[in-house]
Enzyme design. Structure first.
Site, PDB file in Angstrom:
ATOM      1  N   LEU A 604      -8.057  -7.250  15.748  1.00 12.16           N
ATOM      2  CA  LEU A 604      -6.960  -6.350  15.617  1.00 12.16           C
ATOM      3  C   LEU A 604      -6.559  -6.080  16.871  1.00 12.16           C
ATOM      4  O   LEU A 604      -5.046  -5.881  17.108  1.00 12.16           O
ATOM      5  CB  LEU A 604      -7.083  -5.021  14.851  1.00 12.16           C
ATOM      6  CG  LEU A 604      -7.481  -4.876  13.338  1.00 12.16           C
ATOM      7  CD1 LEU A 604      -8.091  -3.511  13.123  1.00 12.16           C
ATOM      8  CD2 LEU A 604      -6.120  -5.448  12.660  1.00 12.16           C
ATOM      9  N   GLY A 605      -7.291  -6.048  17.883  1.00 11.16           N
ATOM     10  CA  GLY A 605      -6.773  -5.803  19.282  1.00 11.16           C
ATOM     11  C   GLY A 605      -7.815  -5.444  20.283  1.00 11.16           C
ATOM     12  O   GLY A 605      -9.127  -5.443  19.925  1.00 11.16           O
ATOM     13  N   GLY A 608      -9.616  -0.814  26.247  1.00  7.65           N
ATOM     14  CA  GLY A 608     -10.736  -0.665  27.400  1.00  7.65           C
ATOM     15  C   GLY A 608     -12.169  -0.635  27.153  1.00  7.65           C
ATOM     16  O   GLY A 608     -13.014  -0.945  27.944  1.00  7.65           O
ATOM     17  N   GLY A 610     -13.333  -2.306  24.307  1.00 11.06           N
ATOM     18  CA  GLY A 610     -13.826  -3.538  23.549  1.00 11.06           C
ATOM     19  C   GLY A 610     -12.917  -3.946  22.584  1.00 11.06           C
ATOM     20  O   GLY A 610     -11.554  -3.685  22.596  1.00 11.06           O
ATOM     21  N   VAL A 612     -11.468  -4.605  18.676  1.00 11.01           N
ATOM     22  CA  VAL A 612     -11.472  -4.199  17.348  1.00 11.01           C
ATOM     23  C   VAL A 612     -11.290  -5.140  16.403  1.00 11.01           C
ATOM     24  O   VAL A 612     -10.333  -6.144  16.428  1.00 11.01           O
ATOM     25  CB  VAL A 612     -10.473  -2.952  17.286  1.00 11.01           C
ATOM     26  CG1 VAL A 612     -10.371  -2.338  16.105  1.00 11.01           C
ATOM     27  CG2 VAL A 612     -10.317  -2.051  18.475  1.00 11.01           C
ATOM     28  N   ASP A 727      -7.263  10.378  27.113  1.00 15.51           N
ATOM     29  CA  ASP A 727      -6.939   9.011  27.042  1.00 15.51           C
ATOM     30  C   ASP A 727      -5.741   8.699  26.209  1.00 15.51           C
ATOM     31  O   ASP A 727      -5.722   7.931  25.580  1.00 15.51           O
ATOM     32  CB  ASP A 727      -7.858   7.761  26.817  1.00 15.51           C
ATOM     33  CG  ASP A 727      -7.638   6.474  27.484  1.00 15.51           C
ATOM     34  OD1 ASP A 727      -8.275   5.645  27.231  1.00 15.51           O
ATOM     35  OD2 ASP A 727      -6.561   6.455  28.072  1.00 15.51           O
TER      36      ASP A 727
END
Ligand SMILES: *[C@@H]1O[C@H](CO)[C@@H](O)[C@H](O)[C@H]1NC(C)=O
Ligand SMILES: *[C@@H]1O[C@H](CO)[C@@H](O)[C@H](O)[C@H]1NC(C)=O
Ligand SMILES: *[C@@H]1O[C@H](CO)[C@@H](O)[C@H](O)[C@H]1NC(C)=O
Length: 946
Positions: A604-605, A608, A610, A612, A727
């Site tokens: 999925l993406g 920073g 790891g 997904v 964040d």
């Protein structure tokens, strides 16, 4: 004559011979016999001695087992390892001809009898017993003792004890060994003066203080002072540099400080050197690297600089602050300059711990700020108790803008080479011990030397910069609330300090010159105003700054925003919360299955922390599985990691992405979240074309902003604890199928340890969102999130990413640029996201959001609103703009806040076999316990792990 004496010698030799055989010389001294008898009678298992029941001649012949005599006097008792249990007779020292006792490895208990006056005793082995008291006169008069082993006896457990000075008379003592025997206090000086002492082993005690200076010219070959309880020994290691006879030196597990002495190479006989787990600093001396050691352990200190190539056969240097991971590498030049700087300040611990790795712009370099070109631009090290001198090496950091060293104890002179720093405009050394003369800085450099005893205050002080900024308590110049955030710290929209561009340098210079032309009067007025503002600011600050923690959590545990883990596992707090069942652990195999073995199609993406992956449970529920980059969480930090997850999993809110479970196996760390089908907000704002999406309408953007504000507000106002996201960014805001937003990844920053890379990635990835005070000083409060939220609002307005290197220089940092346009309505409208196709009807709403964005990104944290206020403002706008939007606030059908394991259990109970028949690794256990397949058998339970 000669014949006579020869005969005499023969005679004597014969007698000695007889004696050694066990004494043919008749009856045992009755006094000695009585004591032996007492000894036997005191034991719980005397039969092990195999002494005759009713004899009275222990010396024989034949002498009793384990007893040796001379002239009817007992000289040796040798009962090593017989398993004897009980006390020794308290008058044992009446066996005053004893030469050797071997009582070791038994279960003798009670009070150790005094050995006072045993002047013939040479060897005493008392180690590995259970004596609980050692009398204070034990060592008195042991004139001939050579070996004394007392190790591993629980002497005087509650109070500890120290070695009495009687031992100083034991001039024959060669080996003294008392590890694990509760010795406290400092190592006595006299041990270093014992002329024969060759081996001193005092590990696992409660020793404190320094290694005595008397050790420096002792003849010690073996010295063990490792693993002291309760703080341990401290002080520098300088003295070991002259202990040239050493072959084994064990100093690990203590609190030794300072560097390894350079003359360590003089210890040419040394074979084993254990210095691990101390607080040692500095570079590894070349002479140490070149020693032919068998064992060298340097791990878990704060050594810095390059790792040399060691000659030692076995070497460990893990967990230090080296600039490289492997031997032989060099440090980058900026690192070299900063390490030289640190050297002259005696490597303060706080910095030695933090300044690790080979890039001061990446990772937790306390007090260092960089510009976007990754050059050091600010050194901000105030009130850290720094001692030493200021190294000229920092003049090699050519992009330096500001140096803040206020409130330390630095002495010596300010190096003249600092005048070569072309961009430097502020050097604040207030309150140190610097000496004149001051070097001549070019015009326009503000040098503040107040409170240095020897420097006449103001002697080289340039006028205050004309913008009249006062100094904030942190020493960072700060601007008034309504000034752009970048007025005096360029690029601060991103909280970094970029070198002053041509233009701003000129204008600053011009301003300074103007100010200089003014009279002293002006300076006084300015100072008065500054002082006034300063005070006022302190007041407001105290009122509004919630939590202040250092940039990295590990630094100072007392100051951390610490979540009480005890509370979170207590039944009370559990009951009302998400998961009554704390068991969120999930087997890796299950997650492999649901993500199709982490296949690329399921990706999925990437972020920073790891990659997904999308996953689908058998019942159709979709989840997102975050596979943390290996190394993001070290195995050491595992318990903390688990604990944090348990806390995070409890944070539950409609606008926060739920953490459903996790898996920890081997190097794998996985987090399972609820799946958000429309994924990240950033995709819809910046990549909608390439992703083939429709751009977001203004109404949707407002609702998203409101959802995010609510989620963050919830984080900030959790009962008993403040959660700071740290964040927040559009990539961390996820959308569900109805474009309702949830905040994700909260708490992850906390999970990342101090290793290279993790925080660096985060900082690099979120540069444009960082609040200035956080980036510069590491101060963190909820206002850090408010700042980031303001930047997200700017993104919603403009469709521009917070930071984009592709944009022209003055527009690179959205926050900075936005401040320049936000107050002019026309400019603002002209810069709205074209994808909005904005018409006049939204303008009022846009102005309001722009104003709020400005408010949220105020330079100082105190004037920034809190999230509650933000929620109110946006809620009003949402109402005005589109009263009761599509209302999707009802809960979805599945309760996603149920722990993943329960969800899995639910459907698995219906259909265990089907699922597990696909899975070879757990298939074998099928049927054994259908309700609890082996995939879960070893899953983590919170309570067990405590
Ligand atoms: C050990 O404790 C005993 C009893 O408290 C005390 O008399 C003795 O002096 C202590 N030993 C030493 C060496 O201090
Ligand atoms: C002292 O201890 C060392 C190391 O255990 C041993 O080699 C040496 O023989 C001992 N010295 C005496 C006199 O027993
Ligand atoms: C600056 O760096 C150069 C090259 O790395 C080095 O030779 C020099 O000694 C440094 N200057 C100072 C003052 O440390």
């Amino acid at each position: 004559m000669e014949a006579d004496s020869r005969r005499l010698i023969h005679h004597v030799a014969f007698l000695v011979y007889i004696c050694l055989l066990g004494g043919v010389d008749g009856a045992t001294d009755p006094n000695d016999f009585e004591i032996l008898n007492d000894f036997r009678n005191g034991l719980e298992n005397p039969e092990l001695l195999k002494w005759p029941a009713n004899g009275n001649d222990a010396c024989g012949p034949p002498s009793w087992p384990h007893v040796f005599c001379s002239n009817g006097r007992v000289t040796q008792i040798q009962v090593r390892g017989l398993g004897l249990q009980g006390p020794l007779p308290q008058n044992l020292n009446r066996l005053d001809k004893l030469q050797s006792v071997a009582f070791q490895n038994n279960k003798f208990n009670g009070k150790l009898p005094t050995f006072s006056g045993l002047s013939d005793l040479q060897f005493a082995y008392l180690d590995y017993n259970e004596f609980d008291t050692i009398p204070s006169d034990f060592f008195h008069g042991l004139d001939n003792i050579r070996v004394l082993n007392l190790d591993y006896n629980p002497f005087n457990r509650s109070t500890g004890w120290s070695i009495p000075s009687d031992l100083a008379e034991a001039l024959q003592l060669v080996n003294f060994s008392c590890s694990g025997c509760n010795v406290g206090g400092p190592v006595p000086d006299f041990l270093g003066d014992l002329p024969s002492l060759s081996m001193l082993r005092m590990s696992y005690n409660r020793l404190t203080g320094y290694i005595p200076l008397s050790f420096s010219d002792s003849g010690l070959k073996v010295l063990w002072l490792n693993n002291q309880d309760g703080g341990g020994m401290s002080g520098p290691l300088d003295v070991i540099g002259s202990m040239v006879g050493l072959t084994q030196l064990w100093l690990h597990g203590s609190q030794f400080t300072g560097p390894i002495p350079d003359n360590i190479g003089d210890l040419t006989s040394l074979k084993e050197l254990n210095l691990n787990r101390n607080h040692l600093v500095g570079m590894i001396p070349t002479s140490l690297a070149n020693m032919n050691l068998q064992v060298l352990d340097l791990s878990n200190n704060m050594f810095m600089g390059p790792i040399p190539v060691f000659k030692a056969s076995k070497v460990d240097y893990e967990s230090n602050s080296f600039c490289q991971d492997d031997p032989g590498g060099q440090c980058a030049s900026e690192v070299v300059a900063l390490l030289d700087f640190l050297h002259d300040l005696n490597y303060p611990e706080k910095l030695a711990l933090q300044w690790t790795g080979n890039d001061p712009c990446k990772g937790p370099w306390w007090g260092i700020t960089c510009n976007p070109r990754n050059e050091v631009s600010v050194i901000n090290l105030q009130k850290l108790g720094l001692t030493g001198t200021l190294s000229p090496s920092i003049s090699n950091l050519s992009s330096l803008l500001e140096i803040h060293l206020k409130g330390n104890h630095i002495h010596g002179m300010i190096p003249a080479s600092l005048t070569q720093l072309r961009f430097l405009w502020l050097l604040d050394v207030t309150g140190n011990d610097f000496m004149p003369p001051l070097p001549m800085f070019r015009n326009g450099v503000k040098v503040i030397t107040d409170g240095n005893l020897n420097i006449i205050s103001g002697s080289n002080k340039s006028p205050l910069p004309s913008d009249g900024n006062s100094e904030s308590p942190s020493g960072i110049p700060s601007s008034a609330d309504d000034q752009p955030p970048s007025s005096d710290l360029d690029g601060v929209g991103s909280a970094s300090h970029v070198p002053v561009s041509e233009n701003s340098t000129k204008s600053r210079l011009a301003a300074v010159v103007t100010a200089a032309a003014g009279v002293t009067f002006f300076i006084i007025i300015a100072a008065v105003i500054a002082a006034y503002c300063f005070r006022k600011r302190i007041k407001t600050k105290q009122a509004t700054t919630n939590v202040v923690v250092p940039p990295k959590d590990s630094l100072d545990h007392d100051n951390m925003v610490k979540i009480s883990l005890v509370d979170s596992s207590s039944p009370e707090t559990q009951s009302g919360s998400v998961s009554a069942n704390n068991n969120l652990g999930i087997s890796l195999q299950v997650l492999r299955n649901v993500t199709n073995n982490f296949s690329q199609e399921n990706e999925l993406g990437r972020g920073g922390f790891g990659v997904v992956y999308k996953g689908e449970l058998e019942n159709g529920t979709r989840v997102a599985v975050k596979r943390m980059e290996s190394g993001v969480v070290s195995s050491k930090a595992l318990d903390e990691f688990r604990a944090e997850i348990e806390v995070l999993s409890r944070v539950s809110h409609r606008h926060l992405v739920s953490l459903l479970g996790y898996s920890i196996e081997g190097n794998e760390r996985l987090l399972v979240y609820e799946y958000m089908p429309l994924r990240a907000l950033s995709r819809h704002l910046f990549h909608w074309r390439s992703a083939d999406l429709k751009p977001l309408s203004w109404a949707k953007r407002l609702v998203i902003a409101l959802d995010v504000a609510r989620g963050v507000e919830y984080l900030h106002t959790l009962t008993h604890q403040t959660f700071i996201h740290r964040d927040l960014k559009s990539a961390n805001i996820l959308l569900d199928e109805n474009f309702r937003a949830k905040v994700s990844d909260f708490g992850l920053v906390k999970l990342a340890p101090d290793t290279e890379g993790s925080i660096a990635t985060r900082l690099a990835g979120t540069f444009g969102y960082l609040a200035p005070e956080y980036a510069v000083t590491g101060k963190i409060s909820t206002k850090v999130d408010v700042y980031s939220f303001g930047v997200v609002l700017m993104e919603l307005l403009t469709g521009l990413a917070a930071l984009d290197e592709q944009r022209p220089e003055d527009q690179r940092y959205l926050a900075e640029w936005f401040w320049r346009i936000k107050s002019e309505k026309q400019k603002l409208i002209a810069n709205l996201d074209p994808a909005l196709g904005a018409k006049e009807d939204i303008y009022e709403s846009v102005y309001a959001v722009a104003e709020l964005a400005g408010h949220c990104t105020a330079r100082d944290p105190s004037p920034r609103p809190d999230m509650g206020y933000v929620v109110n403002v946006i809620a009003r706008l949402v109402d005005e703009w589109k009263p009761s939007d599509e209302d999707t606030d009802e809960d979805p059908g599945i309760d996603l806040r149920q722990p993943l394991q329960q969800m899995l259990m639910g459907w698995k109970e219906n259909d265990v076999t089907r699922y597990y028949s696909d899975s070879s690794s757990v298939g074998s256990s099928k049927g054994s316990n259908p309700a609890k397949p082996s995939g879960f058998a070893d899953s983590f339970t919170w309570n067990d792990a405590r």
